[in-house]
Design a protein around this motif. Structure first.
Motif, mmCIF file in Angstrom:
data_model
loop_
_atom_site.group_PDB
_atom_site.id
_atom_site.type_symbol
_atom_site.label_atom_id
_atom_site.label_comp_id
_atom_site.label_asym_id
_atom_site.label_seq_id
_atom_site.Cartn_x
_atom_site.Cartn_y
_atom_site.Cartn_z
ATOM 1 N N GLU A 205 0.816 -1.213 0.000
ATOM 2 C CA GLU A 205 0.000 0.000 0.000
ATOM 3 C C GLU A 205 0.860 1.278 0.000
ATOM 4 O OE1 GLU A 205 -3.175 0.024 -0.382
ATOM 5 O OE2 GLU A 205 -3.827 -1.980 0.158
ATOM 6 N N PRO A 206 1.740 1.433 -0.987
ATOM 7 C CA PRO A 206 2.668 2.574 -0.975
ATOM 8 C C PRO A 206 2.013 3.937 -1.117
ATOM 9 C CG PRO A 206 2.785 1.424 -3.070
ATOM 10 C CD PRO A 206 1.934 0.569 -2.167
ATOM 11 N N THR A 207 0.765 4.005 -1.631
ATOM 12 C CA THR A 207 0.108 5.310 -1.787
ATOM 13 C C THR A 207 -1.098 5.457 -0.863
ATOM 14 O OG1 THR A 207 -1.258 4.501 -3.620
ATOM 15 C CG2 THR A 207 0.854 5.517 -4.188
ATOM 16 N N ASN A 208 -1.188 4.609 0.145
ATOM 17 C CA ASN A 208 -2.319 4.649 1.070
ATOM 18 C C ASN A 208 -2.421 6.002 1.789
ATOM 19 O OD1 ASN A 208 -4.478 3.668 2.642
ATOM 20 N ND2 ASN A 208 -3.091 3.093 4.293
ATOM 21 N N GLY A 209 -3.587 6.635 1.694
ATOM 22 C CA GLY A 209 -3.821 7.888 2.403
ATOM 23 C C GLY A 209 -3.292 9.134 1.722
ATOM 24 N N LEU A 210 -2.753 9.011 0.526
ATOM 25 C CA LEU A 210 -2.201 10.175 -0.166
ATOM 26 C C LEU A 210 -3.269 10.855 -1.019
ATOM 27 C CD1 LEU A 210 1.265 8.834 -1.372
ATOM 28 C CD2 LEU A 210 0.637 9.791 0.841
ATOM 29 N N ASP A 211 -3.052 12.154 -1.285
ATOM 30 C CA ASP A 211 -3.985 12.859 -2.171
ATOM 31 C C ASP A 211 -3.637 12.520 -3.626
ATOM 32 O OD1 ASP A 211 -2.031 14.688 -3.289
ATOM 33 O OD2 ASP A 211 -2.243 15.986 -1.542
ATOM 34 N N PRO A 212 -4.524 12.855 -4.576
ATOM 35 C CA PRO A 212 -4.299 12.461 -5.979
ATOM 36 C C PRO A 212 -2.951 12.893 -6.546
ATOM 37 C CG PRO A 212 -6.551 13.195 -5.701
ATOM 38 C CD PRO A 212 -5.862 13.471 -4.401
ATOM 39 N N ASN A 213 -2.495 14.099 -6.226
ATOM 40 C CA ASN A 213 -1.196 14.554 -6.728
ATOM 41 C C ASN A 213 -0.056 13.722 -6.147
ATOM 42 O OD1 ASN A 213 -2.274 16.590 -8.335
ATOM 43 N ND2 ASN A 213 -2.166 18.115 -6.706
#
Length: 231
Positions: A155-163
């Motif tokens: 889950e390397p992009t978990n919780g990040l915004d679209p950018n």
């Protein structure tokens, strides 16, 4: 070369987390590991990294047994866990130097990786001062610091915004050019963007293992395939 899993089984009490799971990943492949919560993904990844011991079965990393040669195989793997455990009171560069010392690497490697993952403007900040996107970059930096042949990203992009998601995705795409990668995520677009193959787990068993293009031929989307195979 790559990863070979044979009949991997793991129980937690009466709960069967992995049930005779077998597959292989060739060197240079980028594979998406999918499945609902509780499917056994984390247990599988932690078994490959030798963070936990399976009850039975065999794991080979570049033809070396994880059970018999744990230090040798760990040296070949970089691991970014889902919760990205970091020492929040350490400065970015200080933390990466700490990881570097554990691996016995040359200090020049820290500067190289800081630049590679886009941490140069934040290198003298404490980790707790960083945005979540930059914290993920620090996690990625520690996972590639030793230049491992194999990367396992949970889950390397978990919780990040679209950018931030797009930034981390581009970074993974760049890193993946010369590495074998297992990418676990619930974001289907991420799998389509980065992976050439999908392994789908459900209730501790592999229910599908095939190239993404084959999924697209059978279903309208990966989301539809996921739903149909994990009901």
């Amino acid at each position: 070369m790559g990863i070979i899993i044979k009949d991997l089984t793991k129980k937690y009490g009466d709960q069967l987390a992995l049930n005779k799971v077998s597959f292989s990943i060739d060197q240079g492949e980028v594979v998406g590991l999918l499945g609902p919560n509780g499917a056994g993904k984390s247990t599988l990844m932690k078994s490959i990294t030798n963070a936990i011991n399976p009850d039975s079965g065999e794991i080979l990393v570049n033809n070396s047994s994880v059970r018999e040669n744990p230090i040798e195989t760990k040296k070949q793997i970089g691991f970014l866990q889902e919760n990205n455990p970091l020492y929040m009171e350490m400065f970015v560069k200080e933390y990466l130097q700490f990881v570097m010392n554990i691996h016995g690497l040359k200090k020049e490697r820290v500067e190289e990786v800081i630049k590679m993952v886009g941490l140069t403007p934040e290198r003298h900040k404490k980790i707790h001062q960083l945005s979540k996107g930059y914290k993920q970059r620090v996690g990625l930096a520690q996972s590639i610091l030793s230049n491992p042949e194999i990367l396992i990203l949970d889950e390397p992009t978990n919780g990040l915004d679209p950018n931030q998601i797009l930034e981390i995705r581009d970074l993974i795409r760049e890193i993946s050019k010369d590495k074998t990668i297992i990418l676990s995520t619930h974001i289907m677009q991420e799998v389509e963007a980065l992976c050439s193959r999908v392994i789908l787990l459900n209730k501790g068993e592999i229910v599908a293992d095939q190239p993404i293009e084959e999924f697209k031929g059978q279903y309208k989307s990966l989301e539809e395939a996921f739903q149909a195979l994990t009901k």
